[in-house]
Design a protein around this motif. Structure first.
Motif, PDB file in Angstrom:
ATOM      1  N   ILE A 142       0.873  -1.329  -0.052  1.00 22.95           N
ATOM      2  CA  ILE A 142      -0.007  -0.002  -0.203  1.00 22.95           C
ATOM      3  C   ILE A 142       0.858   1.092   0.039  1.00 22.95           C
ATOM      4  N   LEU A 143       0.772   2.269  -0.981  1.00 17.38           N
ATOM      5  CA  LEU A 143       1.238   3.529  -0.940  1.00 17.38           C
ATOM      6  C   LEU A 143      -0.162   4.499  -0.775  1.00 17.38           C
ATOM      7  N   SER A 144       0.040   5.232   0.347  1.00 20.57           N
ATOM      8  CA  SER A 144      -1.088   6.159   0.432  1.00 20.57           C
ATOM      9  C   SER A 144      -0.748   7.396  -0.278  1.00 20.57           C
ATOM     10  N   VAL A 145      -1.950   8.195  -0.632  1.00 22.87           N
ATOM     11  CA  VAL A 145      -1.536   9.436  -1.394  1.00 22.87           C
ATOM     12  C   VAL A 145      -0.729  10.247  -0.453  1.00 22.87           C
ATOM     13  N   PRO A 146      -1.014  10.573   0.607  1.00 24.18           N
ATOM     14  CA  PRO A 146       0.085  11.790   1.459  1.00 24.18           C
ATOM     15  C   PRO A 146       1.277  11.297   1.302  1.00 24.18           C
ATOM     16  N   GLU A 147       1.842  10.142   0.920  1.00 26.99           N
ATOM     17  CA  GLU A 147       3.174   9.740   0.862  1.00 26.99           C
ATOM     18  C   GLU A 147       3.823  10.323  -0.142  1.00 26.99           C
ATOM     19  N   GLY A 148       3.062  10.512  -1.442  1.00 26.21           N
ATOM     20  CA  GLY A 148       3.587  10.938  -2.541  1.00 26.21           C
ATOM     21  C   GLY A 148       3.845   9.923  -3.770  1.00 26.21           C
ATOM     22  N   ASP A 149       3.821  10.635  -4.901  1.00 27.34           N
ATOM     23  CA  ASP A 149       3.846   9.599  -6.154  1.00 27.34           C
ATOM     24  C   ASP A 149       5.486   9.366  -6.304  1.00 27.34           C
ATOM     25  N   ASP A 150       6.332   9.970  -5.806  1.00 28.40           N
ATOM     26  CA  ASP A 150       7.746   9.766  -5.959  1.00 28.40           C
ATOM     27  C   ASP A 150       8.426   8.406  -5.266  1.00 28.40           C
ATOM     28  N   LYS A 151       7.498   7.875  -4.373  1.00 26.61           N
ATOM     29  CA  LYS A 151       8.219   6.763  -3.602  1.00 26.61           C
ATOM     30  C   LYS A 151       8.455   5.230  -4.358  1.00 26.61           C
ATOM     31  N   PRO A 152       8.068   5.178  -5.656  1.00 28.77           N
ATOM     32  CA  PRO A 152       8.817   4.122  -6.245  1.00 28.77           C
ATOM     33  C   PRO A 152      10.170   4.271  -6.576  1.00 28.77           C
ATOM     34  N   LEU A 153      10.603   5.548  -6.688  1.00 29.32           N
ATOM     35  CA  LEU A 153      11.921   5.972  -7.277  1.00 29.32           C
ATOM     36  C   LEU A 153      12.744   5.869  -5.914  1.00 29.32           C
ATOM     37  N   LYS A 154      12.225   6.186  -4.806  1.00 29.84           N
ATOM     38  CA  LYS A 154      12.975   5.935  -3.531  1.00 29.84           C
ATOM     39  C   LYS A 154      13.203   4.630  -2.842  1.00 29.84           C
ATOM     40  N   LEU A 173      -7.106  12.918  -2.190  1.00 30.96           N
ATOM     41  CA  LEU A 173      -6.270  13.479  -3.502  1.00 30.96           C
ATOM     42  C   LEU A 173      -6.647  14.786  -3.646  1.00 30.96           C
ATOM     43  N   PRO A 174      -7.745  15.574  -3.210  1.00 28.33           N
ATOM     44  CA  PRO A 174      -7.939  17.022  -3.475  1.00 28.33           C
ATOM     45  C   PRO A 174      -7.022  17.838  -2.736  1.00 28.33           C
ATOM     46  N   TYR A 175      -6.193  17.269  -1.675  1.00 27.25           N
ATOM     47  CA  TYR A 175      -5.332  18.002  -0.889  1.00 27.25           C
ATOM     48  C   TYR A 175      -3.909  17.876  -1.085  1.00 27.25           C
ATOM     49  N   PHE A 176      -3.719  17.075  -2.114  1.00 26.82           N
ATOM     50  CA  PHE A 176      -2.166  16.519  -2.229  1.00 26.82           C
ATOM     51  C   PHE A 176      -1.881  16.738  -3.794  1.00 26.82           C
ATOM     52  N   ASP A 177      -0.569  17.103  -3.964  1.00 23.73           N
ATOM     53  CA  ASP A 177      -0.046  17.104  -5.225  1.00 23.73           C
ATOM     54  C   ASP A 177       0.324  15.888  -5.679  1.00 23.73           C
ATOM     55  N   PHE A 178      -0.802  15.105  -5.566  1.00 25.29           N
ATOM     56  CA  PHE A 178       0.008  13.453  -6.262  1.00 25.29           C
ATOM     57  C   PHE A 178      -0.639  13.481  -7.568  1.00 25.29           C
ATOM     58  N   ASP A 179       0.335  12.873  -8.424  1.00 24.33           N
ATOM     59  CA  ASP A 179       0.021  12.798  -9.810  1.00 24.33           C
ATOM     60  C   ASP A 179      -0.268  11.443 -10.285  1.00 24.33           C
ATOM     61  N   ARG A 180      -1.335  11.008 -10.717  1.00 21.49           N
ATOM     62  CA  ARG A 180      -1.658   9.368 -11.021  1.00 21.49           C
ATOM     63  C   ARG A 180      -0.694   9.222 -12.061  1.00 21.49           C
ATOM     64  N   ASP A 181      -0.412   9.762 -13.207  1.00 20.38           N
ATOM     65  CA  ASP A 181       0.125   9.460 -14.450  1.00 20.38           C
ATOM     66  C   ASP A 181       1.637   9.266 -14.021  1.00 20.38           C
ATOM     67  N   LYS A 182       2.063  10.244 -13.075  1.00 18.51           N
ATOM     68  CA  LYS A 182       3.595  10.151 -12.725  1.00 18.51           C
ATOM     69  C   LYS A 182       3.468   8.774 -11.846  1.00 18.51           C
ATOM     70  N   LEU A 183       2.782   8.562 -10.897  1.00 14.99           N
ATOM     71  CA  LEU A 183       2.866   7.480 -10.155  1.00 14.99           C
ATOM     72  C   LEU A 183       2.761   6.175 -10.819  1.00 14.99           C
TER      73      LEU A 183
END
Ligand SMILES: Nc1nc2c(ncn2[C@@H]2O[C@H](COP(=O)(O)OP(=O)(O)O)[C@@H](O)[C@H]2O)c(=O)[nH]1
Ligand SMILES: [Mg+2]
Length: 224
Positions: A142-154, A173-183
Motif C-alpha cells: 500500500i502506498l497512501s496518497v499523502p506519501e507522494g507519487d515519487d516513492k517508487p523511485l526511493k 487526492l484534492p489536498y495533495f499534489d499526487f500525480d496519478r500518471d507520474k505514479l
C-alpha cells in the motif's frame, strides 16, 4: 470485554535457507487451500483500516485470518478481531520484518487450515520487509496518497517485488499534489507487471476492484 489476543514472540531463523523454507511453506498452504498475502507499507498507510474493511466485506464468503506483526503492542490485532477476523499478534523482537520461519511460528500458533485467506500485516516500513520471502502466495503493498507519487523511485525493491500496488486514501487526492500518471510511470518503470488499484477504505471507493482481485486469487489458488 473483547476476547484476549494471543501474543507470541517470533524468532528469526539464522540457520535455515529462507527461500527454501518459504517455498516449502507456500506448498503446504497450497495443499491446505489457504491463500496467504504479505501486506506491506510504511506506518500509517492504512493496512489495519483496509484489513478491517476487507474482513467485514468478505464475512459471508470466506474465513479470514490476520497475523499482525509489530515490534510491540497488540492494538492492531484487537482492531481486526473486532472486525471479525481470526487474529494473532506477533512480536518480532525488534526486527523490522518477518521471514518464513517467523511466519510459520505464527501460523502454527494461530492455525490456518480452517481459513481461506490469511493476511500478514507486516512491520510498517518500505525497506526490509521487501527483502524477505515469508512464504505468502502474493505480495501486496500500500502506498497512501499523502506519501507522494515519487516513492517508487526511493524504495524501488518494494515496488519491484509486489504483485499488486494499492494506492490508498484516494479521498485525500484534492489536498495533495499526487500525480496519478507520474505514479503509474514510476511504478511501471520498476515493475512492468504490477497491477495498480486506487481505493479508499474510508469512502469505499475502489473497494470492489480490490475485493474482486481477492476473490479471483483465492479461487485460482484453490483450483490450481
Ligand atoms: N482519509 C483516509 N484516512 C485513512 C484511510 N485509511 C486509513 N486512514 C487513516 O490513516 C491512519 C492510519 O491507518 P492504519 O490503518 O492504522 O495504518 P497502518 O499503520 O498502515 O495499519 C488512521 O488514522 C486511519 O483512520 C482512508 O482511506 N482515507
Ligand atoms: Mg496497522
Amino acid at each position: 470485554m473483547a476476547d484476549p489476543i494471543k501474543v507470541i514472540e517470533v524468532k528469526e531463523s539464522v540457520f535455515a535457507n529462507n527461500d527454501r523454507a518459504a517455498e516449502a511453506l507456500r506448498e503446504r498452504m497450497h495443499d491446505a487451500g489457504t491463500f496467504m498475502i504479505n501486506l506491506m507499507s510504511s506506518p500509517g498507510a492504512g493496512k489495519t483500516t483496509l484489513l478491517s474493511a476487507t474482513t467485514r466485506a468478505l464475512a459471508d464468503e470466506m474465513r479470514v485470518a490476520i497475523m499482525e506483526a509489530d515490534v510491540d503492542s497488540d492494538v492492531d490485532a484487537h482492531t481486526v478481531q473486532e472486525a471479525g477476523a481470526k487474529a494473532i499478534q506477533l512480536h518480532t523482537g525488534g526486527m523490522c520484518h518477518l521471514d518464513a520461519a517467523m511466519t510459520e511460528q505464527g501460523l502454527q500458533q494461530m492455525g490456518y487450515e480452517d481459513t481461506d485467506l490469511v493476511f500478514i500485516e507486516n512491520v510498517g516500513n518500505l525497506i526490509c520487509p521487501a527483502e524477505f520471502d515469508t512464504g505468502a502466495a502474493a505480495k501486496v503493498m500500500i502506498l497512501s496518497v499523502p506519501e507522494g507519487d515519487d516513492k517508487p523511485l526511493k524504495y524501488p525493491l518494494m515496488f519491484e517485488v509486489s504483485d499488486l500496488v494499492l494506492i490508498s486514501k484516494v479521498d485525500t487526492l484534492p489536498y495533495f499534489d499526487f500525480d496519478r500518471d507520474k505514479l503509474e510511470r514510476n511504478v511501471l518503470l520498476r515493475n512492468p507487471d504490477a497491477q495498480i488499484i486506487y481505493l479508499s477504505a474510508k469512502t469505499g471507493e475502489g473497494m470492489d476492484q480490490w475485493l474482486s482481485w481477492l476473490r479471483e486469487h483465492v479461487s485460482d489458488w484453490k483450483r490450481a
